[in-house]
Write an enzyme that holds these catalytic residues in place. Structure first.
Site, PDB file in Angstrom:
ATOM      1  CG  ASN A  21      -1.898   1.127   1.273  1.00  0.00           C
ATOM      2  OD1 ASN A  21      -1.543   2.273   1.024  1.00  0.00           O
ATOM      3  ND2 ASN A  21      -3.136   0.817   1.607  1.00  0.00           N
ATOM      4  N   GLY A  23       0.231   4.367   0.155  1.00  0.00           N
ATOM      5  CA  GLY A  23      -0.124   5.364   1.165  1.00  0.00           C
ATOM      6  C   GLY A  23       0.479   5.039   2.516  1.00  0.00           C
ATOM      7  CG  ASP A  78      -4.600  -5.744   9.389  1.00  0.00           C
ATOM      8  OD1 ASP A  78      -4.674  -5.480   8.170  1.00  0.00           O
ATOM      9  OD2 ASP A  78      -5.500  -6.334  10.000  1.00  0.00           O
ATOM     10  CB  SER A  79      -5.157   0.035   9.997  1.00  0.00           C
ATOM     11  OG  SER A  79      -4.934   0.231   8.612  1.00  0.00           O
ATOM     12  CG  PHE A 158      -4.395   5.515   2.228  1.00  0.00           C
ATOM     13  CD1 PHE A 158      -4.688   4.273   2.764  1.00  0.00           C
ATOM     14  CD2 PHE A 158      -3.414   6.282   2.841  1.00  0.00           C
ATOM     15  CE1 PHE A 158      -4.030   3.802   3.890  1.00  0.00           C
ATOM     16  CE2 PHE A 158      -2.738   5.825   3.961  1.00  0.00           C
ATOM     17  CZ  PHE A 158      -3.049   4.581   4.487  1.00  0.00           C
ATOM     18  CE1 TYR A 160     -14.260   1.700   3.853  1.00  0.00           C
ATOM     19  CE2 TYR A 160     -12.124   0.897   4.611  1.00  0.00           C
ATOM     20  CZ  TYR A 160     -13.335   0.666   4.007  1.00  0.00           C
ATOM     21  OH  TYR A 160     -13.648  -0.594   3.550  1.00  0.00           O
ATOM     22  CE  LYS A 181      -4.295   9.120   7.637  1.00  0.00           C
ATOM     23  NZ  LYS A 181      -4.237   8.457   6.326  1.00  0.00           N
ATOM     24  CG  HIS A 186      -5.819   4.614  12.800  1.00  0.00           C
ATOM     25  ND1 HIS A 186      -6.027   5.760  12.065  1.00  0.00           N
ATOM     26  CD2 HIS A 186      -5.788   3.605  11.892  1.00  0.00           C
ATOM     27  CE1 HIS A 186      -6.131   5.446  10.782  1.00  0.00           C
ATOM     28  NE2 HIS A 186      -5.984   4.147  10.654  1.00  0.00           N
ATOM     29  NE  ARG A 187      -1.185   2.966   8.997  1.00  0.00           N
ATOM     30  CZ  ARG A 187      -2.298   3.348   8.363  1.00  0.00           C
ATOM     31  NH1 ARG A 187      -2.457   4.606   7.988  1.00  0.00           N
ATOM     32  NH2 ARG A 187      -3.237   2.476   8.095  1.00  0.00           N
TER      33      ARG A 187
END
EC number: 3.6.1.66
Length: 200
Positions: A21, A23, A78-79, A158, A160, A181, A186-187
């Site tokens: 990914n 992003g 993983d998210s 990216f 949602y 962000k 969360h990340r």
């Protein structure tokens, strides 16, 4: 496999970012800069299918596969987004939600499922796993709560991101700069825990 929970952290110079990914790669590379780690892509490494029932299991599957294949420490994420009115869906299946191929299609599907719901509470969850070639693991988790919007806002980020309005924010995650962000996401929280654990 063991989880490393305490004691002195290992010295790392190079780390494989175990994701395809783009992003996520951008977010992780920038965030890891304070550690001085040289981030490397997967190259020819093929990651296993995400068959776990938790974020931790899926992140560990990817990180361990990359670490074993390359002989280097590997970091995987993983998210997912969990929507209260949908019983926590799509959750760990966020990236494969509805068996459609694009973020736009997944967002449309999620909005369609929410059409009759007034409770739009949701949360993003991220789990980072740092795996070493000897099987030792470190896990870091972050969460951010908010609301699911009735339509996408913004073109940054990216997944949602354009549908998610964090609590206390006037901007959707799709309207935020990367720096904004990472400060609340969360990340970003999971990365902050990793950085703190490794002395940054």
């Amino acid at each position: 496999m063991q989880q490393q929970t305490g004691g002195r952290r290992r010295q790392i110079r190079r780390v494989v970012v175990a994701t395809s990914n783009a992003g996520k790669v951008r977010e992780l590379q920038g965030a890891l800069a304070p550690l001085g780690w040289q981030c490397e892509g997967l190259g020819a490494v093929t990651l296993p299918e995400e068959t776990g029932s938790t974020y931790e299991e899926n992140a560990a599957l990817k990180a361990c596969a990359a670490a074993m294949a390359t002989g280097l420490p590997a970091l995987a994420d993983d998210s997912g987004i969990e929507v209260l009115a949908l019983g926590g869906q799509p959750g760990v299946y966020s990236a494969r939600f509805g068996n459609v191929n694009s973020d736009v299609e997944r967002n449309v599907l999620l909005l369609e499922k929410m059409r009759r719901h007034t409770d739009r509470r949701a949360k993003f969850v991220s789990v980072l796993v740092l795996a070493y070639p000897d099987g030792k693991l470190e896990e870091y988790r972050g969460e951010v709560t908010g609301q699911l919007l009735e339509g996408p806002r913004g073109e940054s980020g990216f997944g949602y991101d354009p549908l998610f309005l964090p609590d206390g924010s006037e901007l959707s995650m799709g309207e935020m700069t990367l720096e904004q962000k990472q400060a609340i996401s969360h990340r970003g929280q999971a990365l902050a825990a990793l950085l703190a654990a490794h002395g940054a």
